[in-house]
Enzyme design. Structure first.
Site, mmCIF file in Angstrom:
data_model
loop_
_atom_site.group_PDB
_atom_site.id
_atom_site.type_symbol
_atom_site.label_atom_id
_atom_site.label_comp_id
_atom_site.label_asym_id
_atom_site.label_seq_id
_atom_site.Cartn_x
_atom_site.Cartn_y
_atom_site.Cartn_z
ATOM 1 N N HIS A 1 84.566 57.320 -13.558
ATOM 2 C CA HIS A 1 85.120 58.252 -14.548
ATOM 3 C C HIS A 1 84.780 59.678 -14.130
ATOM 4 O O HIS A 1 83.674 59.940 -13.642
ATOM 5 C CB HIS A 1 84.515 57.985 -15.938
ATOM 6 C CG HIS A 1 85.384 57.142 -16.822
ATOM 7 N ND1 HIS A 1 84.929 55.994 -17.436
ATOM 8 C CD2 HIS A 1 86.683 57.295 -17.215
ATOM 9 C CE1 HIS A 1 85.934 55.473 -18.162
ATOM 10 N NE2 HIS A 1 86.987 56.237 -18.045
ATOM 11 N N GLU B 1 80.939 53.599 -13.042
ATOM 12 C CA GLU B 1 80.713 52.648 -14.131
ATOM 13 C C GLU B 1 80.021 51.389 -13.618
ATOM 14 O O GLU B 1 80.458 50.787 -12.639
ATOM 15 C CB GLU B 1 82.056 52.268 -14.774
ATOM 16 C CG GLU B 1 82.796 53.436 -15.404
ATOM 17 C CD GLU B 1 82.099 53.971 -16.656
ATOM 18 O OE1 GLU B 1 81.170 53.306 -17.161
ATOM 19 O OE2 GLU B 1 82.479 55.078 -17.114
ATOM 20 N N CYS C 1 90.800 52.165 -19.244
ATOM 21 C CA CYS C 1 89.964 52.156 -18.041
ATOM 22 C C CYS C 1 89.041 50.941 -18.016
ATOM 23 O O CYS C 1 88.910 50.271 -16.985
ATOM 24 C CB CYS C 1 89.136 53.444 -17.944
ATOM 25 S SG CYS C 1 90.152 54.882 -17.588
HETATM 26 N N1 PCA Z 1 91.134 57.514 -18.959
HETATM 27 C C1 PCA Z 1 91.308 56.525 -20.014
HETATM 28 C C2 PCA Z 1 92.540 55.739 -19.614
HETATM 29 C C3 PCA Z 1 93.208 56.533 -18.553
HETATM 30 C C4 PCA Z 1 92.221 57.563 -18.152
HETATM 31 O O1 PCA Z 1 92.345 58.361 -17.218
HETATM 32 C C5 PCA Z 1 90.059 55.692 -20.262
HETATM 33 O O2 PCA Z 1 88.947 56.195 -20.030
HETATM 34 O O3 PCA Z 1 90.155 54.563 -20.717
#
Ligand code: PCA
Length: 194
Positions: free
Chosen positions: A164, A79, A142
């Site tokens: 991610h 990200e 996240c």
């Molecule tokens: N993904 C979520 C929160 C926890 C996770 O593993 C997100 O992308 O916000």
């Protein structure tokens, strides 16, 4: 030895596992001159970042790298940015479901990751694992974690990043990636952080 604090999340949204924690658990304890401390985080707005900030005060990491599941993505996506927004389509694991709230009343609109996001994505791709830079971590837990950590550690020597990952094949959802590829991708990412 340099220190890396690496985090994964507990399951949420009715899932039995979260591939972020599954992958973090499978990483070796040393990569690229970093000793890794692994930390499991709650899928709870605010609490996830507080857990990391407390751990960082003890561990004094050089780098904090957080991993989370992004269902629907088919690549590993570092990200670039965290934004000052909380918006949830499903409640977090404490039952809280913010709608278009700010994370910080007087905070910046956004912070850029302090890790080399482009280089990380290219290193993952070079391992043969699909990867792309992502320009939005969403507005759920996240993003809340990434924004809060970038704000908290802004101006310090501690670098912060977020990656991610897709669902893993064990979750029976599509698209998905097998856990070994996710682990290889994360190792490639850590190997290119100085
Ligand atoms: N993904 C979520 C929160 C926890 C996770 O593993 C997100 O992308 O916000």
């Amino acid at each position: 030895m340099k220190r890396l604090l690496i985090t994964g999340f507990e399951p949420f949204g009715g899932e039995q596992i979260n591939p972020s924690w599954e992958a973090v658990c499978r990483l070796p304890s040393e990569i690229n001159g970093y000793s890794l401390t692994k930390l499991l985080l709650p899928v709870v707005f605010g609490e996830a970042a507080e857990t990391v900030i407390k751990a960082a005060a003890k561990i004094h990491p050089d780098v904090i790298l957080c991993i989370g599941q992004a269902g629907g993505r088919n690549a590993i996506t570092p990200e670039l940015v965290g934004i000052n927004l909380r918006h949830a389509d499903i409640p977090d694991n404490s039952g809280y479901q913010p709608k278009d709230e700010s994370i910080s009343m007087d905070g910046s609109a956004a912070y850029f990751s302090t890790l080399p996001v482009r280089r990380i994505s290219e290193a993952i791709s070079a391992m043969g694992v699909p990867s792309q830079v992502s320009y939005s971590a969403g507005a759920y837990v996240c993003n809340d974690l990434l924004y809060t950590l970038l704000s908290h550690f802004s101006g310090s020597n501690i670098r912060v990043g977020f990656i991610h990952i897709p669902y893993c094949t064990d979750q029976d959802k599509q698209p998905s990636m097998d856990i070994n590829s996710i682990v290889s991708g994360l190792i490639a990412a850590i190997e290119c952080i100085d």
